[in-house]
Design a protein around this motif. Structure first.
Motif, short mmCIF file in Angstrom:
data_model
loop_
_atom_site.label_atom_id
_atom_site.label_comp_id
_atom_site.label_asym_id
_atom_site.label_seq_id
_atom_site.Cartn_x
_atom_site.Cartn_y
_atom_site.Cartn_z
N TRP A 167 0.84 -1.19 0.00
CA TRP A 167 0.00 0.00 0.00
C TRP A 167 0.88 1.24 0.00
O TRP A 167 1.71 1.42 0.91
CB TRP A 167 -0.91 0.00 1.22
CG TRP A 167 -1.81 1.18 1.39
CD1 TRP A 167 -1.78 2.09 2.41
CD2 TRP A 167 -2.90 1.58 0.54
NE1 TRP A 167 -2.76 3.03 2.25
CE2 TRP A 167 -3.48 2.73 1.11
CE3 TRP A 167 -3.42 1.07 -0.63
CZ2 TRP A 167 -4.55 3.38 0.54
CZ3 TRP A 167 -4.51 1.72 -1.21
CH2 TRP A 167 -5.06 2.85 -0.63
N ARG A 208 3.61 1.93 2.97
CA ARG A 208 2.94 2.22 4.24
C ARG A 208 2.34 0.99 4.90
O ARG A 208 2.12 0.96 6.10
CB ARG A 208 1.87 3.29 4.02
CG ARG A 208 2.46 4.61 3.54
CD ARG A 208 1.39 5.62 3.16
NE ARG A 208 0.43 5.87 4.24
CZ ARG A 208 -0.53 6.80 4.18
NH1 ARG A 208 -0.64 7.55 3.08
NH2 ARG A 208 -1.36 6.97 5.18
N ALA A 209 2.01 -0.02 4.09
CA ALA A 209 1.39 -1.24 4.62
C ALA A 209 1.56 -2.35 3.61
O ALA A 209 1.94 -2.11 2.45
CB ALA A 209 -0.08 -1.01 4.94
N ASP A 232 -2.78 -1.38 8.93
CA ASP A 232 -3.64 -0.26 8.56
C ASP A 232 -5.08 -0.75 8.60
O ASP A 232 -5.58 -1.37 7.66
CB ASP A 232 -3.27 0.24 7.16
CG ASP A 232 -3.98 1.52 6.77
OD1 ASP A 232 -5.15 1.69 7.16
OD2 ASP A 232 -3.39 2.34 6.05
#
Length: 252
Positions: A167, A208-209, A232
Motif C-alpha cells: 500500500w 505504508r502497509a 492499517d
C-alpha cells in the motif's frame, strides 16, 4: 514403438489403474484451489479460465467448463459436503477433484521471510511446488508465517502460496516480477485502485502497509525480514469490504 505397460504397487498392493497412477505421479499437471460455501465459490469463471488455459498450454487441448463444474459438483455431493476446500487437478489423462473440510480464514498478521527463488512457469498454478514448499518450511522453522519469493536483484514476485500487495497510500501495488495471478488478487484488482509495478527488497521501507491474499482469505503483513509494517485497519476494512462484494457463483 509400443510402450510396455508399467507395473505399480503401493505398499505392496498392485495399483488398480497403473496408467492413471503413473500419470498422477508424474508431477506434470496443474490445478486450482477453491473455498466452497454452500456449493458456491467466488470467482468461478476465473477458476474455470485458469484450468482451461493451463490445460491448453500444457497439453494442447482446453477443458470444457461444463464438465469441470459437473465433476466438481459430483465430488461435493459424493463427499456429503456443501462447505469445503476443493482442488481440481488437470492431468493429460484425467481430471481429479479433491474435497476436504473448509479452511477457516486466518486474518492474523503475517511475518514474511524473503528467499531467493522464483517458480518456473510462474504464471501457471502447476504441480512443481517443491521449491516453494521447501522455502516455506524453512521460513516456518525460522519463525515466519510465509516465504516471500524474490528474483534477481531482489525483485519481489509473490509469496510461496500467496500474492503480496503493498500500500503506497493511494493504491495497492502488486509486484510485476514473474508470479501467478491469484483469483483473490484478480477479484480485488477489479474493485480497488491497483497497479502492477516492479518492487524490490530495497523498496520495502517506502510502503505504508502490506498484505497477502489467496483462496483462503486476506491477511495483513507486519514484517518482511526486518522491515516492519503497521496494520492499517482502515485499509484492511476497505479491502475486506471489496472482497465481500464479490458474488458467490453456484458450481452445480
Amino acid at each position: 514403438m509400443t510402450i510396455a505397460p508399467v507395473h505399480i504397487e503401493i505398499d505392496g498392493i498392485p495399483a488398480p489403474d497403473p496408467a492413471l497412477t503413473a500419470s498422477l505421479m508424474s508431477g506434470y499437471g496443474h490445478f486450482t484451489a477453491m473455498q466452497v460455501c454452500d456449493g458456491r465459490v467466488r470467482g468461478l469463471a476465473l477458476h474455470l479460465a485458469r484450468l482451461d488455459g493451463a490445460h491448453q498450454e500444457l497439453f494442447g487441448a482446453g477443458l470444457d467448463a461444463g464438465r469441470i463444474r459437473m465433476l466438481t459438483d459430483r465430488a461435493l455431493r459424493g463427499s456429503g459436503r456443501r462447505d469445503a476446500s476443493v482442488r481440481v487437478y488437470g492431468y493429460e489423462d484425467a481430471l481429479v477433484v479433491t474435497v476436504r473440510e473448509p479452511f477457516t480464514p486466518d486474518p492474523s498478521p503475517q511475518l514474511l521471510m524473503s528467499v531467493p527463488y522464483v517458480r518456473p512457469a510462474a504464471h501457471l498454478k502447476h504441480l512443481g511446488g517443491f521449491g516453494q514448499a521447501y522455502h516455506r518450511q524453512a521460513a516456518a522453522r525460522a519463525g515466519f508465517d510465509e516465504a516471500l519469493l524474490t528474483g534477481p536483484d531482489g525483485a519481489v514476485a509473490e509469496g510461496a502460496i500467496t500474492n503480496v500487495a503493498f500500500w503506497d497510500g493511494e493504491r495497492l501495488v502488486w509486484p510485476s516480477a514473474p508470479h501467478l495471478t491469484g483469483v483473490t488478487m484478480a477479484l480485488l484488482t477489479r474493485r480497488l485502485p491497483c497497479t502492477l509495478s516492479p518492487v524490490t527488497l530495497a523498496d520495502l521501507p517506502s510502503f505504508r502497509a502490506c498484505l497477502v491474499t489467496n483462496s483462503r482469505g486476506i491477511a495483513p503483513v507486519t514484517r518482511i525480514d526486518r522491515v516492519p509494517y503497521p496494520v492499517d485497519e482502515a485499509l484492511m476494512a476497505r479491502v475486506e469490504a471489496a472482497y465481500e462484494q464479490v458474488p458467490w457463483d453456484p458450481i452445480g
